[in-house]
Design a protein around this motif. Sequence first.
Motif, PDB file in Angstrom:
ATOM      1  N   TRP A 187       4.310   4.507  12.597  1.00 53.63           N
ATOM      2  CA  TRP A 187       4.180   5.318  13.542  1.00 53.63           C
ATOM      3  C   TRP A 187       3.479   3.678  14.247  1.00 53.63           C
ATOM      4  CZ3 TRP A 187       7.218   8.860  14.271  1.00 53.63           C
ATOM      5  CH2 TRP A 187       7.486   9.847  13.642  1.00 53.63           C
ATOM      6  N   ASP A 188       2.371   3.133  14.247  1.00 53.65           N
ATOM      7  CA  ASP A 188       2.110   2.126  14.847  1.00 53.65           C
ATOM      8  C   ASP A 188       3.077   1.481  15.303  1.00 53.65           C
ATOM      9  OD1 ASP A 188      -0.461   3.386  14.674  1.00 53.65           O
ATOM     10  OD2 ASP A 188      -0.847   1.673  13.710  1.00 53.65           O
ATOM     11  N   LEU A 189       3.481   0.491  14.326  1.00 54.11           N
ATOM     12  CA  LEU A 189       5.130  -0.353  14.600  1.00 54.11           C
ATOM     13  C   LEU A 189       5.967   0.459  15.653  1.00 54.11           C
ATOM     14  CD1 LEU A 189       5.238  -1.430  10.986  1.00 54.11           C
ATOM     15  CD2 LEU A 189       4.672  -3.036  12.782  1.00 54.11           C
ATOM     16  N   LYS A 190       6.242   1.570  15.573  1.00 55.65           N
ATOM     17  CA  LYS A 190       7.462   2.004  15.885  1.00 55.65           C
ATOM     18  C   LYS A 190       7.088   2.000  18.248  1.00 55.65           C
ATOM     19  CE  LYS A 190      11.204   5.280  16.842  1.00 55.65           C
ATOM     20  NZ  LYS A 190      10.945   6.175  16.229  1.00 55.65           N
ATOM     21  N   GLU A 191       6.160   3.095  17.842  1.00 56.17           N
ATOM     22  CA  GLU A 191       4.546   2.846  19.438  1.00 56.17           C
ATOM     23  C   GLU A 191       5.052   2.128  19.918  1.00 56.17           C
ATOM     24  OE1 GLU A 191       1.345   2.767  21.739  1.00 56.17           O
ATOM     25  OE2 GLU A 191       0.912   2.669  19.595  1.00 56.17           O
ATOM     26  N   LEU A 222      10.961   9.508  11.568  1.00 51.03           N
ATOM     27  CA  LEU A 222      10.337   8.465  12.313  1.00 51.03           C
ATOM     28  C   LEU A 222      12.183   7.680  13.002  1.00 51.03           C
ATOM     29  CD1 LEU A 222       8.778   6.355  12.330  1.00 51.03           C
ATOM     30  CD2 LEU A 222       9.904   5.156  10.303  1.00 51.03           C
ATOM     31  N   GLU A 223      12.978   8.353  12.668  1.00 53.45           N
ATOM     32  CA  GLU A 223      13.640   8.413  13.402  1.00 53.45           C
ATOM     33  C   GLU A 223      14.184   6.172  13.333  1.00 53.45           C
ATOM     34  OE1 GLU A 223      16.555   9.793  16.368  1.00 53.45           O
ATOM     35  OE2 GLU A 223      14.960  11.140  16.503  1.00 53.45           O
ATOM     36  N   PRO A 224      13.352   6.042  12.443  1.00 54.17           N
ATOM     37  CA  PRO A 224      14.075   3.956  12.230  1.00 54.17           C
ATOM     38  C   PRO A 224      15.215   2.989  12.893  1.00 54.17           C
ATOM     39  CG  PRO A 224      14.290   4.962   9.782  1.00 54.17           C
ATOM     40  CD  PRO A 224      14.517   6.153  10.776  1.00 54.17           C
ATOM     41  N   HIS A 225      15.085   2.253  13.191  1.00 54.30           N
ATOM     42  CA  HIS A 225      16.423   1.867  13.643  1.00 54.30           C
ATOM     43  C   HIS A 225      17.116   0.764  12.303  1.00 54.30           C
ATOM     44  CE1 HIS A 225      13.382   1.435  16.820  1.00 54.30           C
ATOM     45  NE2 HIS A 225      14.578   1.483  17.274  1.00 54.30           N
ATOM     46  N   MET A 226      16.439   0.569  11.718  1.00 60.95           N
ATOM     47  CA  MET A 226      16.628   0.097  10.216  1.00 60.95           C
ATOM     48  C   MET A 226      16.137   0.639   8.904  1.00 60.95           C
ATOM     49  SD  MET A 226      15.401  -3.693  11.079  1.00 60.95           S
ATOM     50  CE  MET A 226      14.475  -3.376  12.192  1.00 60.95           C
ATOM     51  N   VAL A 227      16.958   0.611   8.094  1.00 59.62           N
ATOM     52  CA  VAL A 227      16.576   1.614   6.649  1.00 59.62           C
ATOM     53  C   VAL A 227      17.182   0.353   5.553  1.00 59.62           C
ATOM     54  CG1 VAL A 227      16.852   3.214   4.992  1.00 59.62           C
ATOM     55  CG2 VAL A 227      16.874   4.244   7.744  1.00 59.62           C
ATOM     56  N   GLY A 228      15.517   0.269   4.579  1.00 59.06           N
ATOM     57  CA  GLY A 228      15.902  -0.401   3.161  1.00 59.06           C
ATOM     58  C   GLY A 228      16.028  -0.121   2.236  1.00 59.06           C
ATOM     59  N   ILE A 229      17.312   0.598   1.452  1.00 56.11           N
ATOM     60  CA  ILE A 229      17.270   1.215   0.315  1.00 56.11           C
ATOM     61  C   ILE A 229      17.662   0.207  -0.789  1.00 56.11           C
ATOM     62  CG2 ILE A 229      16.763   3.089   1.287  1.00 56.11           C
ATOM     63  CD1 ILE A 229      19.675   4.033  -0.096  1.00 56.11           C
ATOM     64  N   GLY A 230      17.303   0.267  -2.044  1.00 49.12           N
ATOM     65  CA  GLY A 230      17.869  -0.274  -2.714  1.00 49.12           C
ATOM     66  C   GLY A 230      17.076   0.646  -4.255  1.00 49.12           C
ATOM     67  N   PRO A 231      18.162  -0.313  -5.988  1.00 51.53           N
ATOM     68  CA  PRO A 231      18.083   0.839  -6.978  1.00 51.53           C
ATOM     69  C   PRO A 231      16.488   0.053  -7.569  1.00 51.53           C
ATOM     70  CG  PRO A 231      19.349  -1.379  -7.182  1.00 51.53           C
ATOM     71  CD  PRO A 231      19.555  -0.703  -5.735  1.00 51.53           C
ATOM     72  N   LEU A 262      21.768   9.064  10.548  1.00 47.89           N
ATOM     73  CA  LEU A 262      21.577   7.918  11.793  1.00 47.89           C
ATOM     74  C   LEU A 262      22.269   7.137  11.798  1.00 47.89           C
ATOM     75  CD1 LEU A 262      17.549   6.327  10.801  1.00 47.89           C
ATOM     76  CD2 LEU A 262      18.970   8.616  12.101  1.00 47.89           C
ATOM     77  N   PRO A 263      23.878   7.405  12.721  1.00 48.94           N
ATOM     78  CA  PRO A 263      25.322   6.876  12.587  1.00 48.94           C
ATOM     79  C   PRO A 263      25.096   5.811  13.282  1.00 48.94           C
ATOM     80  CG  PRO A 263      25.378   9.224  13.223  1.00 48.94           C
ATOM     81  CD  PRO A 263      23.763   8.494  13.380  1.00 48.94           C
ATOM     82  N   GLU A 264      24.385   5.159  13.938  1.00 48.76           N
ATOM     83  CA  GLU A 264      23.667   3.574  14.253  1.00 48.76           C
ATOM     84  C   GLU A 264      22.268   2.409  13.916  1.00 48.76           C
ATOM     85  OE1 GLU A 264      22.454   4.652  18.644  1.00 48.76           O
ATOM     86  OE2 GLU A 264      24.177   5.699  19.071  1.00 48.76           O
ATOM     87  N   VAL A 265      22.076   3.259  12.590  1.00 44.63           N
ATOM     88  CA  VAL A 265      21.477   2.401  12.100  1.00 44.63           C
ATOM     89  C   VAL A 265      21.729   1.022  11.503  1.00 44.63           C
ATOM     90  CG1 VAL A 265      21.546   3.325   9.628  1.00 44.63           C
ATOM     91  CG2 VAL A 265      19.356   3.070  10.070  1.00 44.63           C
ATOM     92  N   LEU A 266      20.989   0.180  11.344  1.00 43.30           N
ATOM     93  CA  LEU A 266      21.648  -1.387  10.747  1.00 43.30           C
ATOM     94  C   LEU A 266      20.854  -0.692   8.985  1.00 43.30           C
ATOM     95  CD1 LEU A 266      19.636  -3.368  14.087  1.00 43.30           C
ATOM     96  CD2 LEU A 266      22.173  -3.054  12.289  1.00 43.30           C
ATOM     97  N   LEU A 267      21.581  -1.065   7.547  1.00 43.39           N
ATOM     98  CA  LEU A 267      21.571   0.221   7.033  1.00 43.39           C
ATOM     99  C   LEU A 267      22.172  -1.818   6.245  1.00 43.39           C
ATOM    100  CD1 LEU A 267      21.393   1.767   5.331  1.00 43.39           C
ATOM    101  CD2 LEU A 267      23.382   2.975   6.050  1.00 43.39           C
TER     102      LEU A 267
END
Length: 349
Positions: A187-191, A222-231, A262-267
């Motif tokens: 939240w700090d980073l986003k703010e 959070l509505e982040p700009h990016m979401v990183g997921i991996g196994p 989040l259709p516009e997310v960087l994934l």
Amino acid sequence: MRALIEKLEREHTLSAVEFTALIEGRNETAAELLFEKAVAQRQKYYGKDVYLRGLIEFTNYCKNDCYYCGIRRSNRHAQRYRLTKEDILDCCRMGYALGYRTFVLQGGEDPWYTPERIEDLVRSIKKEYSDCAVTLSVGEHSHAVYQSWFNAGADRYLLRHETADPNHYSSLHPEAMSLENRLRCLWDLKEIGYQVGCGFMVGSPGQNAEHLAKDLLFIRTLEPHMVGIGPFIPQKDTPFGKETAGTLELTLYLLAIIRLMLPEVLLPATTALGTIHPMGREKGILAGANVCMPNLSPTSVRKKYALYDNKICTGDEAAECVQCLCRRIERIGYKTAAGRGDHIRIERK
Ligand code: 5AD
Ligand code: FES
């Protein structure tokens, strides 16, 4: 399942119960439908562009002791290394020549790399490469420290939340770490104004569909700009060394769900995804991902940044990695995009 998927496409979210049902009730037909809709959304905002980020793993010293991670403090077998500022600038020089316009500085929480030293790194990179974005991924810090790096020119920050369930979080981390602080950081980073990325491992020990539903709802909030997921992939010298890895199938399914939320997310189609299946990253793109993060670190240290076993691309020169990845992306009908590849809603500086 069709009704749930159509609702997700329409409303970009579901209730916890519905997300759980979507995950537990998944089958091949549902997955195909999700991928089709995810790809359509990605197409709408980003076309066939795949963004490349040059990943510089600049230190594998870490003061934390996460049970899943190969560079955890207690892993005596990890061969530690730390790149110098000159090494890092050399990586950027090579990366710039190869066409990268985003550099991701990722490292363990290394006390030698004080906030001041990282600030100096950011300033130096931004001074020499003012048309590039700098992404930091160096763990949990205070609001003041994040602010100082932002003021120095850092554009983006990656900090996976790892799991949004406090009990599950405690089962993956020692007591010194808390979900509460992790979320405070995000939240700090986003703010402050960073483009922010959160994320989690798929199939981490003890994870169930309810946990994943919480992860998805947290991402929604959070509505982040990016979401990183991996196994999750076991690393033999960690407490989770004998646990089973997450699957390609569930990772792809979740990538598509996140794209619809989040259709516009960087994934990103992550290296871990490419590690559990030879075509993992390509399949990730075909499920809705639109970012790849090839390694720019010197080959001499690649194998040492071993968060998990059998990591791919540890023997290749940076130039080979870019070429290989461009070819892979083109082979499936996509193209690597030039430029910084900011989130659509962010004004170029
Ligand atoms: N398997 C997969 N991903 C891992 N990470 C750390 N250890 C592992 C592992 N064993 C991920 C974490 C961390 C990111 C940098 O790498 O999610 O945030
Ligand atoms: Fe690194 Fe293929 S992406 S060798």
